[in-house]
Each structure stands twice: as structure tokens, then as C-alpha cells.
Design an enzyme around this catalytic site. Sequence first.
Site, PDB file in Angstrom:
ATOM      1  N   GLN A   1      -8.989   3.863   0.216  1.00 28.96           N
ATOM      2  CA  GLN A   1      -8.518   4.922  -0.658  1.00 28.96           C
ATOM      3  C   GLN A   1      -8.139   6.118   0.186  1.00 28.96           C
ATOM      4  OE1 GLN A   1     -11.189   6.167  -3.789  1.00 28.96           O
ATOM      5  NE2 GLN A   1      -9.505   7.271  -4.790  1.00 28.96           N
TER       6      GLN A   1
ATOM      7  N   LYS B   1      -0.190  -1.471  -3.033  1.00 29.77           N
ATOM      8  CA  LYS B   1      -0.366  -0.064  -2.670  1.00 29.77           C
ATOM      9  C   LYS B   1       0.008   0.779  -3.874  1.00 29.77           C
ATOM     10  CE  LYS B   1       0.838   3.351   0.814  1.00 29.77           C
ATOM     11  NZ  LYS B   1       1.298   3.563   2.183  1.00 29.77           N
TER      12      LYS B   1
ATOM     13  N   ASP C   1       2.957   9.227  10.772  1.00 30.47           N
ATOM     14  CA  ASP C   1       1.486   9.212  10.785  1.00 30.47           C
ATOM     15  C   ASP C   1       1.008   8.056  11.666  1.00 30.47           C
ATOM     16  OD1 ASP C   1      -1.152   9.785  10.219  1.00 30.47           O
ATOM     17  OD2 ASP C   1      -1.166   8.656   8.345  1.00 30.47           O
TER      18      ASP C   1
HETATM   19  N1  LIG Z   1       0.385  -4.862   4.818  1.00 33.23           N
HETATM   20  C1  LIG Z   1      -0.943  -4.672   5.000  1.00 33.23           C
HETATM   21  N2  LIG Z   1      -1.711  -5.688   5.449  1.00 33.23           N
HETATM   22  C2  LIG Z   1      -3.038  -5.515   5.627  1.00 33.23           C
HETATM   23  N3  LIG Z   1      -3.689  -4.374   5.383  1.00 33.23           N
HETATM   24  C3  LIG Z   1      -2.991  -3.327   4.936  1.00 33.23           C
HETATM   25  C4  LIG Z   1      -1.580  -3.417   4.720  1.00 33.23           C
HETATM   26  N4  LIG Z   1      -1.149  -2.222   4.263  1.00 33.23           N
HETATM   27  C5  LIG Z   1      -2.243  -1.424   4.203  1.00 33.23           C
HETATM   28  N5  LIG Z   1      -3.356  -2.079   4.603  1.00 33.23           N
HETATM   29  C6  LIG Z   1      -4.734  -1.544   4.682  1.00 33.23           C
HETATM   30  O1  LIG Z   1      -4.860  -0.404   3.865  1.00 33.23           O
HETATM   31  C7  LIG Z   1      -5.128   0.752   4.626  1.00 33.23           C
HETATM   32  C8  LIG Z   1      -4.389   1.950   4.060  1.00 33.23           C
HETATM   33  O2  LIG Z   1      -3.027   1.662   3.949  1.00 33.23           O
HETATM   34  P1  LIG Z   1      -1.933   2.820   3.995  1.00 33.23           P
HETATM   35  O3  LIG Z   1      -2.221   3.725   2.832  1.00 33.23           O
HETATM   36  O4  LIG Z   1      -0.604   2.136   3.889  1.00 33.23           O
HETATM   37  O5  LIG Z   1      -2.170   3.507   5.323  1.00 33.23           O
HETATM   38  C9  LIG Z   1      -4.712   0.392   6.039  1.00 33.23           C
HETATM   39  O6  LIG Z   1      -5.426   1.105   7.002  1.00 33.23           O
HETATM   40  C10 LIG Z   1      -5.028  -1.090   6.092  1.00 33.23           C
HETATM   41  O7  LIG Z   1      -6.379  -1.317   6.348  1.00 33.23           O
END
Ligand SMILES: Nc1ncnc2c1ncn2[C@@H]1O[C@H](COP(=O)(O)O)[C@@H](O)[C@H]1O
Lengths: 153, 270
Positions: free
Chosen positions: B24, B55, B167
Site C-alpha cells: 500500500q 494496481k 522514482d
Molecule cells: N508487475 C509487478 N510484478 C510484481 N510485483 C509488483 C508489480 N508491480 C508492483 N509490484 C509490487 O507492488 C509494489 C508497489 O508497486 P508500485 O506502486 O507500482 O510501486 C512493488 O514494490 C512490488 O513489490
Amino acid sequence: MTVFKFPQFQRYEISVSLFHNVSNTSDVKLKIAELPYALVDATMVCSIEQLYSAIYRAIVESTYNRLRTKTLHSECLLCLAPSSNIGEAFKRFGIKDESKEIIVIKIKDTEDDQDNDPEFPDIIKGDQVSFDDETLQATKNEELIRKVRIQTL
Amino acid sequence: MSEQLVAQISEYLTPNVPIQLVSQGAEAVVFTTNVHPYLPKESYSGVEDAKFIIKYRPSKSYRHPSIDKSLTKRRTLGEARLLGKLHQIEGLHVPHLIACDAYNGCLWLEFLGENLPNGMGFSNLKNFLWMYAKGGNDPYDPIVLETLYKVGQEIGLLHWNDYCHGDLTSSNIILVREKPGSDTWVPHLIDFGLGSISNMVEDKGVDLYVLERAILSTHSSYAEKYNECLMNGFSSVYENNGKLGQKKLKEVINRFQEVRLRGRKRSMIG
Ligand SMILES: Nc1ncnc2c1ncn2[C@@H]1O[C@H](COP(=O)(O)O)[C@@H](O)[C@H]1O
């Protein structure tokens, strides 16, 4: 014919049929506006994923936004195209007089009592074949798909 | 996580799409699910525990509803478009975009990575470097240095094509094995929520600086060598692009050094 529902949208029952050797395309094309189907030129489709993602998007648009075309069926054609130019989408992904491979999509709204048209589209004269990646791969026009899809992305 | 938020997303996804919380953040909540939004179950259920990423950008009650809606839509669509474009760059690795519902702030993405052996956590760059820093491993193992070089190449490709990440931390770089069981890792860049099309050396310099800081703060003893490998990989992409590449590389590196001296925020004076 493949019949299914998307997990999130149980309201819609989707049927997809693929025809080869269609002999009456120009007749079908004349009636296209009245038909409760989306008719897609199968040579412009290279995978189940490509077609289903467009249907999914059409349903998302109609559920949460608004349709940019008249029906959910024509919206599917628009969603196959990378731009929002409706004429271009129909020209590229819709059927042409010379199309011999055709995909028929029927999206039935199970919450709409008027929508009781589950009849199989026997208006198409051709051989029904299995709708799968292998069959699509055999007839795809990869060069044109690439050209059209990448153009405006 | 607030019950209201769970209720929001669960109602949207329906009981047919079970979800598990992954992370989150301030702007988005990330879940995994074993249900694909539109492909038939037979097409992926053979694959051992198939997983997809959802997401979700929840609505924020402190924003005016209509502003909230348009912000959510713009950001979700922006990230989706960016991913679509990046996916077409040869050699660059980002998650495959499965579906986008901008009206509800929802992106479906390919799941990347795996759990590292011995409980070392998920296979992002940060945990990967930890794994080699600890427990009798060699922090300068050729696999580590090669992987960092490839991370640098990914960023080089991104910048050379005039995109910026916005980022670039070591958790936003996920390592995927080239083949199951292989010791060769392919870095993938994730989270383009702050990404953009940009030809400004400033944005590129900041990207490089943010990653350098991330490595310095979590792996300080080995950071110098690690950053050197990253920059070698980064430079190799530019150097493969002739005189223009050389020139642009010099510009980016000069700016990177400037950013390093002053910190990521540009000075308001002068
Ligand atoms: N395509 C993906 N495959 C695996 N884990 C993901 C992926 N996208 C996001 N995550 C996980 O969700 C967390 C937060 O996603 P984000 O908000 O896109 O930075 C990341 O640090 C990953 O641990």
C-alpha cells in the site's frame, strides 16, 4: 462457437465464432447495420488475447463511461483499433467484400429482456472452425496488424 | 488497510476476483489475483499458480469528487499509455499491460519476479543485493556485477528513448530469471506512476541520482563498485549510438554530477 463471461461482468454472455471460406461476405456487409453482432476481419486478429482485450475494454467503456459508437458491438471494433477514429477502425478491423475469414461476436445482455437473440448467426455461409490461437495465427496478416496497431499507439 | 478501501475494491472486482494485498503506497494499492480479467481460465490455469497484478488507485475522500475522478483517470491512463509505449522499445523490460479501467483507477499488469531463496524476500534489486551482502556470499559475485550492469542498460535505454522513471529506487527494479532455475537475471522496471516522456537532462540526472542514493543508503559498503557497474551499463547504451550518443551521454553525466552536488531539488536561487 465459444461462449463465456468475464469474471467481473457476469451480466454479459459473450459468444465468439470463427468462419473460414465465407462465400457471402458482400451480402452480409449490406445488412451489417441491422445485425446484432460484431463482424471482424479475422486476418486482423492474431490471438484470442487481442480480441478479448478489446471486448473487455468495450464493456468497461459502456459500464463506467459511455459508448463512443451506437452499440456495444461496434464498440468492440473501435476498441480493436489503437486510435479513436471510428471510420478508420471499421475500415481496418471490419469485414471487407473480399473477406473470407470472419469472426462473429455476440454480446448478450442477460439483464435486458429485449435481448433474446441467442440464435446462431446462420446468415454467414462458410465453414465454422475452432476459435483458438493456432487457427488465428494461420490466417493473420501480421504485417498489416503491426502497421495499424503501432501507428498511433 | 482501511475496511472501506477493501470494500471499495472488492465491490468493483466482484467475488469472482479474489485478491491479496501486496503493498500500500500513498497513491496506489497493489494486489495480486489468480484470475485474469478476460482470458479463459484454461489458457493459464496450467501454469503453476498464475498471478496477475492489480494496481488500484482508490478514490480520496479529501478531494472534491469530480477533481478526484479526473485525477485518478488521468494518472491511471497516463501510466497505462507509458507502459504501452515502453513495451515497444526493443531490449527494455517493463510489465506487460493486461487491462486498464481508468474510470475506476485500475490497472492489470503481468506479475513479475519470485521469492528469493532462504527467505530473502521478493526478487527486487534491493533484496537481491542484500542476499549477496549476507550469509557467506560474495557481494562482488560476477552475477551481482553483471545484473547491475544490465540494470544500468535498462535505464540507459529508457533515457536514450527520452523517457524518465521519476522514482527509480531499488525496489522498483524487479529481477526475473531468464529461464526457470537459471542464474541469469533480467531486470524489469516497474511503477511508472511518476514516469514521463522527457528529453530534459535534469530529469535523467535526477533518476540516476535517486538510484545512486538508494544503493548508497542500503548497501553502503559496496555502493561504489555497484554504482560503477550501473553507470557502465548505462553508458554502454549511449556509446552504442555513435557521436550523438557520446555527446548526450556527456550531458547526462554532467548533470548527474551537478545534481549529486546540490541534491535532487533544484535550487530556487540563481
Ligand atoms: N508487475 C509487478 N510484478 C510484481 N510485483 C509488483 C508489480 N508491480 C508492483 N509490484 C509490487 O507492488 C509494489 C508497489 O508497486 P508500485 O506502486 O507500482 O510501486 C512493488 O514494490 C512490488 O513489490
